[in-house]
Design a protein around this motif. Structure first.
Motif: not given
Length: 50
Positions: A19, A22-27
């Motif tokens: 996370i 790559m913050p976009r992978l959070l979900n």
């Protein structure tokens, strides 16, 4: 010297690092983490140590 690593904290550590990178992978990471913890709880692998 013996080191015992539980699966739950190890998965949490890996998810946290991903996370941060790559913050976009959070979900996706949260969904996979919840599924993994649910499967571990259902099948009773929480007492296993690696």
């Amino acid at each position: 010297m013996t080191i015992h690593v539980s699966l739950g904290p190890l998965v949490s550590l890996i998810a946290g690092i991903l996370i941060l990178v790559m913050p976009r992978l959070l979900n996706i990471i949260v969904a996979i983490y919840l599924i993994a913890i649910g499967l571990i709880g259902l099948f009773g692998m929480g007492s296993m140590h690696f």
